[in-house]
Design an enzyme around this catalytic site. Structure first.
Site, PDB file in Angstrom:
ATOM      1  N   GLU A   3      -4.462   3.088   7.041  1.00  0.00           N
ATOM      2  CA  GLU A   3      -4.226   2.909   5.615  1.00  0.00           C
ATOM      3  C   GLU A   3      -4.844   4.098   4.875  1.00  0.00           C
ATOM      4  O   GLU A   3      -4.388   4.488   3.813  1.00  0.00           O
ATOM      5  CB  GLU A   3      -4.909   1.595   5.178  1.00  0.00           C
ATOM      6  CG  GLU A   3      -4.335   0.990   3.918  1.00  0.00           C
ATOM      7  CD  GLU A   3      -5.386   0.755   2.873  1.00  0.00           C
ATOM      8  OE1 GLU A   3      -5.111   1.041   1.706  1.00  0.00           O
ATOM      9  OE2 GLU A   3      -6.498   0.305   3.212  1.00  0.00           O
ATOM     10  N   SER A  49     -10.540  -0.625   3.992  1.00  0.00           N
ATOM     11  CA  SER A  49      -9.722  -0.934   5.172  1.00  0.00           C
ATOM     12  C   SER A  49      -9.214   0.367   5.776  1.00  0.00           C
ATOM     13  O   SER A  49      -8.625   1.182   5.068  1.00  0.00           O
ATOM     14  CB  SER A  49      -8.492  -1.764   4.789  1.00  0.00           C
ATOM     15  OG  SER A  49      -8.867  -2.976   4.226  1.00  0.00           O
ATOM     16  N   ARG A  93       0.816  -1.231   0.000  1.00  0.00           N
ATOM     17  CA  ARG A  93       0.000   0.000   0.000  1.00  0.00           C
ATOM     18  C   ARG A  93       0.849   1.281   0.000  1.00  0.00           C
ATOM     19  O   ARG A  93       0.440   2.298   0.563  1.00  0.00           O
ATOM     20  CB  ARG A  93      -0.938   0.049   1.217  1.00  0.00           C
ATOM     21  CG  ARG A  93      -1.934  -1.061   1.267  1.00  0.00           C
ATOM     22  CD  ARG A  93      -2.972  -0.915   0.158  1.00  0.00           C
ATOM     23  NE  ARG A  93      -4.124  -1.717   0.480  1.00  0.00           N
ATOM     24  CZ  ARG A  93      -4.196  -3.035   0.281  1.00  0.00           C
ATOM     25  NH1 ARG A  93      -3.201  -3.679  -0.282  1.00  0.00           N
ATOM     26  NH2 ARG A  93      -5.277  -3.695   0.622  1.00  0.00           N
TER      27      ARG A  93
HETATM   28  N1  EPU Z   1     -10.575 -11.630  11.052  1.00  0.00           N
HETATM   29  C1  EPU Z   1     -11.038 -11.803  12.339  1.00  0.00           C
HETATM   30  N2  EPU Z   1     -12.237 -11.261  12.669  1.00  0.00           N
HETATM   31  C2  EPU Z   1     -13.015 -10.601  11.772  1.00  0.00           C
HETATM   32  C3  EPU Z   1     -12.548 -10.423  10.456  1.00  0.00           C
HETATM   33  C4  EPU Z   1     -11.328 -10.949  10.110  1.00  0.00           C
HETATM   34  O1  EPU Z   1     -10.394 -12.410  13.162  1.00  0.00           O
HETATM   35  O2  EPU Z   1     -14.091 -10.162  12.147  1.00  0.00           O
HETATM   36  C5  EPU Z   1      -9.271 -12.193  10.668  1.00  0.00           C
HETATM   37  C6  EPU Z   1      -9.460 -13.473   9.902  1.00  0.00           C
HETATM   38  O3  EPU Z   1      -8.538 -14.410  10.380  1.00  0.00           O
HETATM   39  C7  EPU Z   1      -9.111 -13.109   8.480  1.00  0.00           C
HETATM   40  C8  EPU Z   1      -8.083 -12.031   8.713  1.00  0.00           C
HETATM   41  O4  EPU Z   1      -8.576 -11.306   9.839  1.00  0.00           O
HETATM   42  O5  EPU Z   1      -8.615 -14.212   7.810  1.00  0.00           O
HETATM   43  C9  EPU Z   1      -7.818 -11.107   7.567  1.00  0.00           C
HETATM   44  O6  EPU Z   1      -8.992 -10.692   6.951  1.00  0.00           O
HETATM   45  P1  EPU Z   1      -9.095 -10.612   5.332  1.00  0.00           P
HETATM   46  O7  EPU Z   1      -8.077 -11.462   4.691  1.00  0.00           O
HETATM   47  O8  EPU Z   1     -10.527 -10.770   5.025  1.00  0.00           O
HETATM   48  O9  EPU Z   1      -8.750  -9.162   4.961  1.00  0.00           O
HETATM   49  P2  EPU Z   1      -7.732  -8.163   5.555  1.00  0.00           P
HETATM   50  O10 EPU Z   1      -6.361  -8.636   5.752  1.00  0.00           O
HETATM   51  O11 EPU Z   1      -8.421  -7.678   6.733  1.00  0.00           O
HETATM   52  C10 EPU Z   1      -6.811  -7.143   3.304  1.00  0.00           C
HETATM   53  C11 EPU Z   1      -6.851  -5.809   2.624  1.00  0.00           C
HETATM   54  C12 EPU Z   1      -8.177  -5.600   1.923  1.00  0.00           C
HETATM   55  C13 EPU Z   1      -8.392  -6.712   0.926  1.00  0.00           C
HETATM   56  C14 EPU Z   1      -8.359  -8.044   1.685  1.00  0.00           C
HETATM   57  C15 EPU Z   1      -8.471  -9.221   0.763  1.00  0.00           C
HETATM   58  C16 EPU Z   1      -5.377  -4.418   3.975  1.00  0.00           C
HETATM   59  C17 EPU Z   1      -5.282  -3.271   4.898  1.00  0.00           C
HETATM   60  N3  EPU Z   1      -6.608  -4.752   3.586  1.00  0.00           N
HETATM   61  O12 EPU Z   1      -7.741  -7.073   4.363  1.00  0.00           O
HETATM   62  O13 EPU Z   1      -8.126  -4.363   1.236  1.00  0.00           O
HETATM   63  O14 EPU Z   1      -9.620  -6.559   0.264  1.00  0.00           O
HETATM   64  O15 EPU Z   1      -7.103  -8.167   2.400  1.00  0.00           O
HETATM   65  O16 EPU Z   1      -7.288  -9.370   0.053  1.00  0.00           O
HETATM   66  O17 EPU Z   1      -4.365  -4.994   3.612  1.00  0.00           O
HETATM   67  C18 EPU Z   1      -8.678  -2.064   1.263  1.00  0.00           C
HETATM   68  O18 EPU Z   1      -7.486  -1.838   1.079  1.00  0.00           O
HETATM   69  O19 EPU Z   1      -9.524  -1.125   1.383  1.00  0.00           O
HETATM   70  C19 EPU Z   1      -9.131  -3.432   1.383  1.00  0.00           C
HETATM   71  C20 EPU Z   1     -10.393  -3.742   1.602  1.00  0.00           C
END
Ligand code: EPU
Length: 352
Positions: free
Chosen positions: A348, A245, A174
């Site tokens: 972010e 995010s 990012r």
């Molecule tokens: N999780 C929890 N509780 C929850 C939700 C999630 O424990 O209520 C844990 C789960 O283990 C899950 C992990 O958090 O596996 C990570 O969640 P996820 O992979 O769904 O997404 P993320 O890491 O939170 C990132 C990007 C998103 C992108 C997704 C999918 C960042 C800051 N965000 O989110 O990007 O869509 O991966 O690749 O890196 C954005 O930039 O606006 C965005 C939405």
């Protein structure tokens, strides 16, 4: 063409729906107009914005907001009746030059409809093409940098147009040089993406493969699958204001991660497993998990709320949340996570 609006209402120009204005709003539709624009005469500071989907206006903006409103999409190949686009310079890939003001997802939709590989995992990310090259947007195991061949920009310092190879843009998670060392210098006018004509499905991240099921992976099918996944957990920008995010996922030392595992096991039982991804010697811990563990899901502070279905996202739940309320909730999350896990979360979302 250059269009100017004094004291311009930005409510519809930011997906968070903050009711703020700027002193001057400048819309530029032809990059050539940048050559004659008198930057020094514009109210300062100058802020160049894309779709307004990854920022939080912290109040009325005292200077000029400039937006590139050019919208074209030029594939390097030619169309014929049977196949859609014939690659010109190499059989297995095709270059497509896309204007900064094109909605990024419109580009994703076009690529999928042409059967071209590359941006399908990035489907439905809000924002415009210019900003995608600043922020190195990413989702489901793909980042914009993976498909950016060249960034076309106006160099304000030298007052000329430049073509910057993607490899020189300092891309990271990012981030890019456009956000750091080059901040304020370039106005991105277009991006050339390299798309593949041969299958390159990326299905290993999260639940993509599972959600795909028995369907044959094709760009359009993967795009549809990603859209289904995103719609299940992310707020629809048309219905509820947010900037996606809100926090970056922190990368920490392994010893620090082990301390977090100990806290999690003490709270959730000895069998509990902390979600994480190895990044070389270090470990990436999902900020969403920490925010969830701290009981923030659904927490409200005025009109601001930690989104219940994905706690990494802060939303404008009432439509009337103020920047102060969003920031107060942000600070509460940051402080609680710092106290509990010794990790300082970084937003972010750009604060303007
Ligand atoms: N999780 C929890 N509780 C929850 C939700 C999630 O424990 O209520 C844990 C789960 O283990 C899950 C992990 O958090 O596996 C990570 O969640 P996820 O992979 O769904 O997404 P993320 O890491 O939170 C990132 C990007 C998103 C992108 C997704 C999918 C960042 C800051 N965000 O989110 O990007 O869509 O991966 O690749 O890196 C954005 O930039 O606006 C965005 C939405």
């Amino acid at each position: 063409m250059v269009t100017r609006h004094e004291t311009y209402d930005l409510s519809r120009q930011n997906t968070f729906g903050m009711k703020v204005s700027c002193r001057l709003y400048v819309e530029v539709t032809e990059p050539e107009d940048l050559l004659t624009l008198d930057f020094d005469a514009l109210p300062q500071p100058l802020f160049v914005m894309g779709g307004g989907s990854n920022l939080l206006f912290t109040g009325d903006f005292p200077g000029t907001v400039l937006h590139m409103g050019n919208r074209f999409l030029h594939p390097s190949g030619v169309r014929n009746d049977k196949a859609s686009v014939i690659p010109s310079e190499a059989k297995e890939s095709l270059l497509v030059r896309v204007a900064a003001g094109v909605v990024f997802d419109d580009f994703c939709a076009w690529a999928a409809s042409e059967g071209l590989w590359g941006p399908e995992n990035l489907s439905l990310i809000p924002g415009e093409v210019g900003a995608s090259a600043v922020q190195n947007i990413g989702a489901y195991g793909v980042e914009a940098k993976d498909i950016i061949d060249t960034v076309h920009a106006f160099d304000r310092q030298e007052r000329r147009f430049v073509d910057i190879p993607g490899a020189d843009c300092g891309y990271g998670y990012r981030t890019s040089l456009f956000k750091t060392a080059w901040k304020g210098r370039y106005i991105i006018t277009a991006v050339t993406f390299r798309l593949s004509t041969v299958p390159q499905p990326k299905l290993d991240y999260g639940g993509v493969r599972k959600a795909l099921g028995n369907r044959e992976p094709a760009p359009q099918v993967i795009r549809d699958t990603i859209i289904e996944i995103r719609e299940q957990k992310l707020p629809d920008p048309k219905e509820i204001g947010s900037a996606g995010s809100f926090f970056c996922n922190p990368v920490i030392e392994r010893a620090h991660f082990e301390r977090i595992v100990a806290i999690a096991k003490a709270e959730n039982g000895p069998e509990y497993e902390v979600p994480h991804y190895d990044v070389g010697e270090k470990v990436k811990v999902p900020a969403a998990w920490m925010i969830d563990q701290c009981g923030f899901k659904g927490m409200r502070l005025g009109g601001a709320q930690v989104y219940p279905k994905q706690p990494l996202v802060i939303v404008n739940a009432t439509g009337t949340a103020t920047p102060e309320e969003i920031i107060a909730l942000e600070q509460r999350v940051i402080g609680t996570i710092k106290d509990k896990y010794g990790i300082e979360l970084h937003p972010e979302v750009e604060h303007v």
